[in-house]
Enzyme design. Structure first.
Site, PDB file in Angstrom:
ATOM      1  N   PRO A 143       0.784  -1.236   0.000  1.00  0.00           N
ATOM      2  CA  PRO A 143       0.000   0.000   0.000  1.00  0.00           C
ATOM      3  C   PRO A 143       0.818   1.289   0.000  1.00  0.00           C
ATOM      4  CG  PRO A 143       0.048  -0.919   2.196  1.00  0.00           C
ATOM      5  CD  PRO A 143       0.758  -1.910   1.323  1.00  0.00           C
ATOM      6  N   CYS A 144       1.407   1.613  -1.132  1.00  0.00           N
ATOM      7  CA  CYS A 144       2.183   2.854  -1.234  1.00  0.00           C
ATOM      8  C   CYS A 144       1.299   4.091  -1.144  1.00  0.00           C
ATOM      9  CB  CYS A 144       3.001   2.862  -2.518  1.00  0.00           C
ATOM     10  SG  CYS A 144       2.055   2.565  -4.028  1.00  0.00           S
ATOM     11  N   HIS A 145      -0.026   3.931  -1.289  1.00  0.00           N
ATOM     12  CA  HIS A 145      -0.909   5.098  -1.163  1.00  0.00           C
ATOM     13  C   HIS A 145      -0.916   5.641   0.266  1.00  0.00           C
ATOM     14  CE1 HIS A 145      -3.516   1.633  -0.117  1.00  0.00           C
ATOM     15  NE2 HIS A 145      -4.113   2.478   0.703  1.00  0.00           N
TER      16      HIS A 145
END
Length: 215
Positions: A184-186
């Site tokens: 989850p780079c968001h």
């Protein structure tokens, strides 16, 4: 053409709406060891996604705004030239060993749908990390440590990796993350709290963060 060539040609030439045929041919190709990467187009609430799997696991997630030809070329260059299209869904087939790529795509499709509808907070999938190498790969593998509904900054990730001066490199690792949503780079922001970048677009990043914070 040989029998093997016939299978690959049929997969590439099958009309997009013949999902059952594609699934059968994809399973046959896997049994014969003819597939390097199996890809599937998936509709979602954040736009069309392209999922790519190998016999080792899910390898890449592409967003709607990414040119499909460029993605397919990248997969062929970096993983293997035999990239074929699977149908929309199917029952698990018979892989060539390890993990069945068709089954991986089925599981990834279901888990992404569950995540985007608020019914899942973590992913449980076999992953092929062939595209996550070097320091970037080290950063990308750490992204799931930032849990659902939480955020961290590029600087905090760099410090956690004992590389406090590598803030920009952490940002680059997030921008090139091959498995967004799953990794989850968001959830990673700039030090001032602003969004930073996102391969899926800032509107998608905002939607994902808002969805998680509302849960």
């Amino acid at each position: 053409m040989t029998g093997h060539d016939d299978v690959i040609a049929a997969l590439r030439g099958a009309p997009a709406d013949t999902d059952r045929l594609r699934e059968r041919l994809a399973r046959e190709a896997q049994r014969e060891g003819l597939v390097d990467v199996l890809v599937r187009s998936v509709d979602s609430t954040i736009g069309g996604l392209l999922l790519a799997a190998t016999p080792r696991g899910l390898a890449y997630v592409a967003f709607e705004g990414e040119p499909r030809d460029e993605v397919l070329e990248m997969l062929a260059t970096k993983i293997g030239p035999r990239v074929v299209q699977a149908g929309a869904s199917g029952s698990p087939g018979e892989g060539t060993g390890g993990v069945d790529a068709t089954g991986v795509l089925d599981d990834a499709t279901a888990q992404i749908e569950a995540y985007l509808s608020g019914r899942r907070r973590e992913f449980s999938l076999p992953l092929d990390t062939v595209l996550a190498t070097g320091f970037r790969g080290l950063v990308q593998r750490r992204l799931p440590d930032v849990g659902y509904g939480q955020t961290a900054t590029y600087r905090e990730i760099a410090t956690a990796l004992d590389k406090p001066g590598a803030v920009r490199a952490v940002g680059t690792a997030c921008a090139t993350n091959p498995l967004p949503l799953v990794w989850p780079c968001h959830r990673i922001l700039r030090s001032d709290g602003s969004l930073g970048g996102y391969r899926g677009g800032l509107e998608v990043k905002k939607r994902l963060l808002a969805m998680e914070s509302a849960a």
